[in-house]
Design a protein around this motif. Structure first.
Motif, PDB file in Angstrom:
ATOM      1  N   ARG A  75       0.842  -1.203   0.000  1.00 35.23           N
ATOM      2  CA  ARG A  75       0.000   0.000   0.000  1.00 35.23           C
ATOM      3  C   ARG A  75       0.879   1.256   0.000  1.00 35.23           C
ATOM      4  O   ARG A  75       0.610   2.232  -0.725  1.00 35.23           O
ATOM      5  CB  ARG A  75      -0.914  -0.013   1.222  1.00 35.23           C
ATOM      6  CG  ARG A  75      -1.940   1.139   1.237  1.00 35.23           C
ATOM      7  CD  ARG A  75      -2.844   1.048   2.449  1.00 35.23           C
ATOM      8  NE  ARG A  75      -3.704  -0.126   2.390  1.00 35.23           N
ATOM      9  CZ  ARG A  75      -3.620  -1.162   3.221  1.00 35.23           C
ATOM     10  NH1 ARG A  75      -2.680  -1.166   4.171  1.00 35.23           N
ATOM     11  NH2 ARG A  75      -4.434  -2.184   3.111  1.00 35.23           N
ATOM     12  N   ASP A  76       1.960   1.243   0.788  1.00 33.91           N
ATOM     13  CA  ASP A  76       2.879   2.394   0.806  1.00 33.91           C
ATOM     14  C   ASP A  76       3.560   2.569  -0.551  1.00 33.91           C
ATOM     15  O   ASP A  76       3.772   3.695  -1.019  1.00 33.91           O
ATOM     16  CB  ASP A  76       3.936   2.203   1.889  1.00 33.91           C
ATOM     17  CG  ASP A  76       3.335   2.231   3.289  1.00 33.91           C
ATOM     18  OD1 ASP A  76       2.214   2.772   3.434  1.00 33.91           O
ATOM     19  OD2 ASP A  76       3.987   1.713   4.225  1.00 33.91           O
TER      20      ASP A  76
ATOM     21  N   VAL B  84       2.367   1.750  -3.497  1.00 34.81           N
ATOM     22  CA  VAL B  84       1.394   2.302  -4.452  1.00 34.81           C
ATOM     23  C   VAL B  84       1.254   3.811  -4.258  1.00 34.81           C
ATOM     24  O   VAL B  84       1.207   4.586  -5.224  1.00 34.81           O
ATOM     25  CB  VAL B  84       0.044   1.584  -4.294  1.00 34.81           C
ATOM     26  CG1 VAL B  84      -1.031   2.301  -5.122  1.00 34.81           C
ATOM     27  CG2 VAL B  84       0.169   0.134  -4.722  1.00 34.81           C
ATOM     28  N   GLU B  85       1.200   4.246  -2.995  1.00 29.40           N
ATOM     29  CA  GLU B  85       1.121   5.683  -2.728  1.00 29.40           C
ATOM     30  C   GLU B  85       2.367   6.415  -3.235  1.00 29.40           C
ATOM     31  O   GLU B  85       2.284   7.539  -3.752  1.00 29.40           O
ATOM     32  CB  GLU B  85       0.945   5.922  -1.238  1.00 29.40           C
ATOM     33  CG  GLU B  85      -0.399   5.428  -0.696  1.00 29.40           C
ATOM     34  CD  GLU B  85      -0.515   5.665   0.805  1.00 29.40           C
ATOM     35  OE1 GLU B  85       0.452   6.213   1.394  1.00 29.40           O
ATOM     36  OE2 GLU B  85      -1.560   5.301   1.379  1.00 29.40           O
ATOM     37  N   LEU B  86       3.531   5.773  -3.109  1.00 31.10           N
ATOM     38  CA  LEU B  86       4.770   6.402  -3.541  1.00 31.10           C
ATOM     39  C   LEU B  86       4.826   6.549  -5.055  1.00 31.10           C
ATOM     40  O   LEU B  86       5.298   7.573  -5.586  1.00 31.10           O
ATOM     41  CB  LEU B  86       5.966   5.580  -3.042  1.00 31.10           C
ATOM     42  CG  LEU B  86       7.358   6.078  -3.426  1.00 31.10           C
ATOM     43  CD1 LEU B  86       7.633   7.440  -2.789  1.00 31.10           C
ATOM     44  CD2 LEU B  86       8.423   5.065  -2.997  1.00 31.10           C
TER      45      LEU B  86
ATOM     46  N   GLN C 101       2.200   6.551  -7.121  1.00 30.31           N
ATOM     47  CA  GLN C 101       0.995   7.125  -7.727  1.00 30.31           C
ATOM     48  C   GLN C 101       1.286   8.416  -8.506  1.00 30.31           C
ATOM     49  O   GLN C 101       0.783   8.584  -9.633  1.00 30.31           O
ATOM     50  CB  GLN C 101      -0.061   7.382  -6.638  1.00 30.31           C
ATOM     51  CG  GLN C 101      -1.413   7.780  -7.198  1.00 30.31           C
ATOM     52  CD  GLN C 101      -2.035   6.678  -8.041  1.00 30.31           C
ATOM     53  OE1 GLN C 101      -2.190   5.559  -7.587  1.00 30.31           O
ATOM     54  NE2 GLN C 101      -2.375   7.001  -9.286  1.00 30.31           N
ATOM     55  N   PRO C 102       2.116   9.323  -7.993  1.00 32.84           N
ATOM     56  CA  PRO C 102       2.429  10.528  -8.782  1.00 32.84           C
ATOM     57  C   PRO C 102       3.120  10.198 -10.110  1.00 32.84           C
ATOM     58  O   PRO C 102       2.878  10.861 -11.119  1.00 32.84           O
ATOM     59  CB  PRO C 102       3.345  11.331  -7.860  1.00 32.84           C
ATOM     60  CG  PRO C 102       2.988  10.870  -6.484  1.00 32.84           C
ATOM     61  CD  PRO C 102       2.672   9.424  -6.626  1.00 32.84           C
TER      62      PRO C 102
ATOM     63  N   ASP D  54       0.450   9.061 -12.446  1.00 29.76           N
ATOM     64  CA  ASP D  54      -0.382  10.195 -12.900  1.00 29.76           C
ATOM     65  C   ASP D  54       0.348  11.023 -13.952  1.00 29.76           C
ATOM     66  O   ASP D  54      -0.263  11.473 -14.944  1.00 29.76           O
ATOM     67  CB  ASP D  54      -0.765  11.069 -11.703  1.00 29.76           C
ATOM     68  CG  ASP D  54      -1.690  10.322 -10.738  1.00 29.76           C
ATOM     69  OD1 ASP D  54      -2.316   9.326 -11.178  1.00 29.76           O
ATOM     70  OD2 ASP D  54      -1.755  10.712  -9.558  1.00 29.76           O
TER      71      ASP D  54
ATOM     72  N   GLN E 135      10.980  -4.173  -0.066  1.00 28.20           N
ATOM     73  CA  GLN E 135      10.548  -2.896  -0.655  1.00 28.20           C
ATOM     74  C   GLN E 135      11.245  -2.654  -1.992  1.00 28.20           C
ATOM     75  O   GLN E 135      10.636  -2.172  -2.951  1.00 28.20           O
ATOM     76  CB  GLN E 135      10.842  -1.749   0.306  1.00 28.20           C
ATOM     77  CG  GLN E 135       9.924  -1.688   1.509  1.00 28.20           C
ATOM     78  CD  GLN E 135      10.335  -0.596   2.479  1.00 28.20           C
ATOM     79  OE1 GLN E 135      11.508  -0.213   2.536  1.00 28.20           O
ATOM     80  NE2 GLN E 135       9.381  -0.095   3.262  1.00 28.20           N
TER      81      GLN E 135
END
Length: 479
Positions: free
Chosen positions: A328-329, A331-333, A335-336, A339, A364
């Motif tokens: 989950r971390d 994916v957040e990292l 995501q930018p 985008d 990781q």
């Protein structure tokens, strides 16, 4: 064959096997000979003793029924029929004097003194062998003590039995010598045939020493052990040949990847030494040099980490790792990045924590390498998915994309160091991300694989076992 060297035979396996066979065959043959010889002599003696004792009992009965004269007549008749030099017949009185006998002229020197009554009581009988000095052969003598201390002695020359034993020994010796020669020759041929596969392996090893890695040992039906040896040797040759080709390719890739940044660094350094560049340009050149140096350092560090991990030189500092939170971390990292490239990034994660025993920084890095590759090679408007699922035996993590895909022939080499497919040559990279991910996954006892179809995308799957006291049903564990 070099006969000048007296020790040529024991130095070879074939020679040793042949000598062992010859020695074993000779030893067993001699043991069989000794056994049969003893049995033959015992059988001949038992048969002779039975015949002599039977005659002694017959003469004893004849004396009781018809008297001494009839016994003397029977002695003469029996001696004439058999031969006076082959048969000895004596009948003695209680005082040991001879009352009746066959012709004793041929038995000179034979100790025929009767045993004392205490040695051979009345009603008893015995057999013994005499070896008179004046005779070339032995004599077998049966003695029976009658009531009243009369003694019947029946003797027979052992010449016939001894001649039979000598013939047996001569025949056995000749047969043994012939069988030993034939058996040793057969053993030499059979061991040569059995060791032919080893000779082929030796020839292949010799030619390989001359850098001929194309040779393979023929796998023949000469024996299961030799067949397995040849198959194992061929498999080793395949691996050596593959490693040599990979080494050459890796060497070429390293030279190619190092040449470009070193050329740029040298060009920038030359420009700075001329002093013609403006301060702003000089700073830009210095920044470019630093960037290229960073790329080289990162490449070298990745190569060292792969080598150390694959060699087992790196000891993992393991602890409980919550893969659900880690993904989950990640994916957040990323995501930018997704985008900015107009890509869809989605995660399919279980609600409960999935915990394994491992190294958080290295796991990781595995996830980061897989996500970076997927985002890098997926065109705008595409999709990247990452998922996680736990089972009874381990955890499955996958990253899929809708990129150009990987041809089947290249899927087998995608984890080779510095390998870059046709679709990735125009994209920045050094071909070390996937090899490093594979080395880190295997260090955790897991495995990584790829499934891809050209034009439809790729899916990388990581399987990790539960190590230590990990449980897929752990709740609320914080790495």
């Amino acid at each position: 064959m070099c006969w000048s060297d007296a020790c040529w035979l024991p130095r070879t396996v074939r020679g040793r096997l042949t000598l062992w066979f010859a020695g074993l065959f000779a030893g067993l043959s001699l043991l069989a000979f000794a056994t049969v010889d003893a049995a033959l002599r015992a059988s001949l003696q038992a048969r002779l003793d039975e015949r002599l004792m039977g005659k002694a009992r017959e003469y004893e009965a004849l004396f009781r029924e018809y008297g001494l004269m009839a016994l003397q007549s029977e002695f003469r008749r029996e001696a004439e029929a058999v031969g006076a030099d082959n048969l000895l017949l004596v009948f003695r009185a209680p005082g040991q004097q001879v009352l009746a006998s066959s012709d004793l002229s041929a038995w000179e020197g034979v100790a025929l003194q009767a045993p004392e009554p205490a040695v051979l009581p009345a009603g008893e009988a015995r057999c013994r062998t005499l070896h008179p000095a004046l005779l070339d052969v032995g004599v077998r003598l049966a003695e029976a003590r009658m009531a009243g201390s009369y003694l019947v002695q029946v003797g027979e020359s052992l010449s016939h039995d001894q001649m039979l034993v000598r013939r047996y020994r001569a025949t056995f010796g000749a047969v043994l010598a012939a069988m030993l020669v034939l058996g040793t020759s057969l053993a030499w041929l059979l061991t040569g045939r059995a060791m032919a596969g080893v000779a082929h392996v030796t020839l292949a090893a010799t030619r390989i020493g001359n850098a001929d890695l194309t040779l393979r040992v023929p796998v023949q039906q000469t024996g299961e052990e030799i067949r397995r040896l040849a198959a194992a040797f061929n498999e080793m040759l395949d691996r050596i040949d593959r490693l040599v080709r990979e080494l050459r390719e890796v060497t070429g890739n390293i030279a190619h990847d190092l040449r470009s940044p070193l050329t740029r660094i040298r060009a920038a350094a030359e420009s700075l030494t001329t002093g013609a560049a403006a301060p702003a340009e000089a700073q830009a050149m210095a920044a470019a040099v630093i960037e290229e140096c960073d790329r080289l350092v990162a490449m070298i560090d990745a190569m060292l980490e792969i080598a150390q991990t694959e060699a087992g030189a790196v000891r993992l500092a393991t602890a409980p790792v919550d893969l659900t939170g880690m993904v989950r971390d990640a994916v957040e990292l990323f995501q930018p990045v997704a985008d900015s490239r107009r890509l869809s990034l989605a995660a399919d994660l279980p609600a409960a924590p999935v915990v394994v025993q491992g190294s958080l920084p290295r796991l990781q890095r595995v996830v980061a390498n897989l996500l970076d590759n997927a985002l890098k090679y997926t065109p705008a408007g595409g999709r990247v998915d990452i998922g996680l699922a736990a089972s009874a035996t381990g955890v499955r993590l996958w990253v899929s994309d809708t990129g150009a895909g990987i041809p089947e022939a290249q899927c087998q080499r995608i984890f080779d160091r510095f390998f870059r497919g046709d679709a990735s040559r125009s994209t920045p990279g050094n071909g070390l991300g996937l090899p490093l991910a594979q080395a880190l996954v295997r260090a955790h006892g897991g495995e990584i694989s790829v499934a891809s179809l050209p034009g439809q995308g790729s899916t990388f799957t990581v399987w990790l076992p539960y190590m230590g006291e990990s449980d897929p049903h752990c709740k609320g564990v914080t790495p």
